[in-house]
Design a protein around this motif. Structure first.
Motif, PDB file in Angstrom:
ATOM      1  N   UNK A  77      -5.490  -9.210   7.841  1.00  0.00           N
ATOM      2  CA  UNK A  77      -6.922  -8.945   7.724  1.00  0.00           C
ATOM      3  C   UNK A  77      -7.204  -8.388   6.328  1.00  0.00           C
ATOM      4  N   UNK A  78      -8.303  -8.803   5.686  1.00  0.00           N
ATOM      5  CA  UNK A  78      -8.524  -8.455   4.281  1.00  0.00           C
ATOM      6  C   UNK A  78      -8.968  -7.019   3.998  1.00  0.00           C
ATOM      7  N   UNK A 140      -4.965  -2.167   2.968  1.00  0.00           N
ATOM      8  CA  UNK A 140      -5.506  -0.817   2.924  1.00  0.00           C
ATOM      9  C   UNK A 140      -5.463  -0.333   1.483  1.00  0.00           C
ATOM     10  N   UNK A 141      -6.566   0.219   0.992  1.00  0.00           N
ATOM     11  CA  UNK A 141      -6.640   0.668  -0.397  1.00  0.00           C
ATOM     12  C   UNK A 141      -7.034   2.133  -0.459  1.00  0.00           C
ATOM     13  N   UNK A 142      -6.443   2.830  -1.410  1.00  0.00           N
ATOM     14  CA  UNK A 142      -6.745   4.233  -1.668  1.00  0.00           C
ATOM     15  C   UNK A 142      -7.079   4.333  -3.153  1.00  0.00           C
ATOM     16  N   UNK A 143      -8.249   4.870  -3.490  1.00  0.00           N
ATOM     17  CA  UNK A 143      -8.760   4.829  -4.862  1.00  0.00           C
ATOM     18  C   UNK A 143      -8.483   6.078  -5.697  1.00  0.00           C
ATOM     19  N   UNK A 144      -7.608   6.956  -5.224  1.00  0.00           N
ATOM     20  CA  UNK A 144      -7.261   8.155  -5.995  1.00  0.00           C
ATOM     21  C   UNK A 144      -5.770   8.140  -6.301  1.00  0.00           C
ATOM     22  N   UNK A 145      -5.288   9.178  -7.003  1.00  0.00           N
ATOM     23  CA  UNK A 145      -3.867   9.261  -7.348  1.00  0.00           C
ATOM     24  C   UNK A 145      -3.018   9.216  -6.077  1.00  0.00           C
ATOM     25  N   UNK A 156      -0.261  -3.382   1.802  1.00  0.00           N
ATOM     26  CA  UNK A 156      -0.306  -4.357   2.902  1.00  0.00           C
ATOM     27  C   UNK A 156       0.395  -3.671   4.067  1.00  0.00           C
ATOM     28  N   UNK A 157      -0.289  -3.556   5.183  1.00  0.00           N
ATOM     29  CA  UNK A 157       0.228  -2.875   6.361  1.00  0.00           C
ATOM     30  C   UNK A 157       0.528  -3.928   7.427  1.00  0.00           C
ATOM     31  N   UNK A 158       1.745  -3.898   7.978  1.00  0.00           N
ATOM     32  CA  UNK A 158       2.174  -4.922   8.932  1.00  0.00           C
ATOM     33  C   UNK A 158       2.754  -4.243  10.172  1.00  0.00           C
ATOM     34  N   UNK A 159       2.197  -4.543  11.346  1.00  0.00           N
ATOM     35  CA  UNK A 159       2.560  -3.908  12.612  1.00  0.00           C
ATOM     36  C   UNK A 159       3.890  -4.362  13.182  1.00  0.00           C
ATOM     37  N   UNK A 160       4.549  -3.428  13.864  1.00  0.00           N
ATOM     38  CA  UNK A 160       5.782  -3.767  14.569  1.00  0.00           C
ATOM     39  C   UNK A 160       6.185  -2.663  15.524  1.00  0.00           C
ATOM     40  N   UNK A 176       3.750  -1.951   2.365  1.00  0.00           N
ATOM     41  CA  UNK A 176       4.233  -2.559   1.121  1.00  0.00           C
ATOM     42  C   UNK A 176       3.144  -2.452   0.065  1.00  0.00           C
ATOM     43  N   UNK A 177       3.456  -1.863  -1.094  1.00  0.00           N
ATOM     44  CA  UNK A 177       2.485  -1.743  -2.183  1.00  0.00           C
ATOM     45  C   UNK A 177       2.248  -3.123  -2.795  1.00  0.00           C
TER      46      UNK A 177
END
Length: 182
Positions: A77-78, A140-145, A156-160, A176-177
């Protein structure tokens, strides 16, 4: 030689005894498309295919709207699902346990969650459990340090699933970055 009297008039009533003439355009419509129209359509289709091959019409616009497939198998999912929108740098992808050791480290699916194929009996995937059942992971994106990323990171988040030594399964997320803004 044609005499002036033999030339039919362009305007006015039809001369007495003259046969009614059908227009050629009407006959062409009944028979099918004209050759010129067919050639024009083929030229337009060829030009579109050529521009598409050159990347003038990038497929990313359509993919972002409806999710996309990575590595030819996993549907990602984007954007971040609502349950993880308030997470900070770590763990980021949550709410399940986020782990680096549950990610594959080599092969075609490097950076995706380990599976029963890669590690039988210890790991398995959670297909179609993200974002109301249609995806296997999300961005998933985080816009700070965040760590070495001074201006933000995109994961990229992948379920398991992971199996404990006692045989209990618990939900995990391979993180995964994808990008790191310096």
């Amino acid at each position: 030689m044609i005499e002036f009297e033999d030339v039919p008039p362009l305007r006015g009533p039809r001369p007495a005894g003259a046969e009614r003439v059908r227009r050629r355009a009407a006959q062409a419509r009944e028979a099918g498309p004209a050759r010129r129209g067919l050639l024009t359509g083929l030229a337009a289709a060829g030009a579109t295919a050529g521009l598409n091959a050159l990347g003038v019409f990038p497929p990313a616009r359509q993919a972002i709207a409806s999710g996309f497939s990575l590595a030819g198998y996993y549907d990602i999912y984007p954007r971040c699902p609502s349950y993880a929108r308030d997470h900070d740098c770590s763990p980021g992808c949550g709410p399940s346990y986020v782990c680096a050791w549950c990610c594959r480290t080599s092969g075609k699916y490097k950076g995706f969650h380990r599976s029963g194929t890669s590690d039988p009996g210890r790991f398995k995937l959670r297909p179609n459990e993200c974002y109301t059942g249609g995806y296997d992971g999300w961005i998933w994106a985080y816009k700070k340090k965040c760590g070495n990323c001074a201006k933000g990171v995109t994961w990229r988040c992948h379920d398991g699933w992971n199996k404990t030594k006692k045989g209990n399964w618990y939900k995990t997320i391979c993180r995964k970055a994808m990008t790191c803004a310096h």
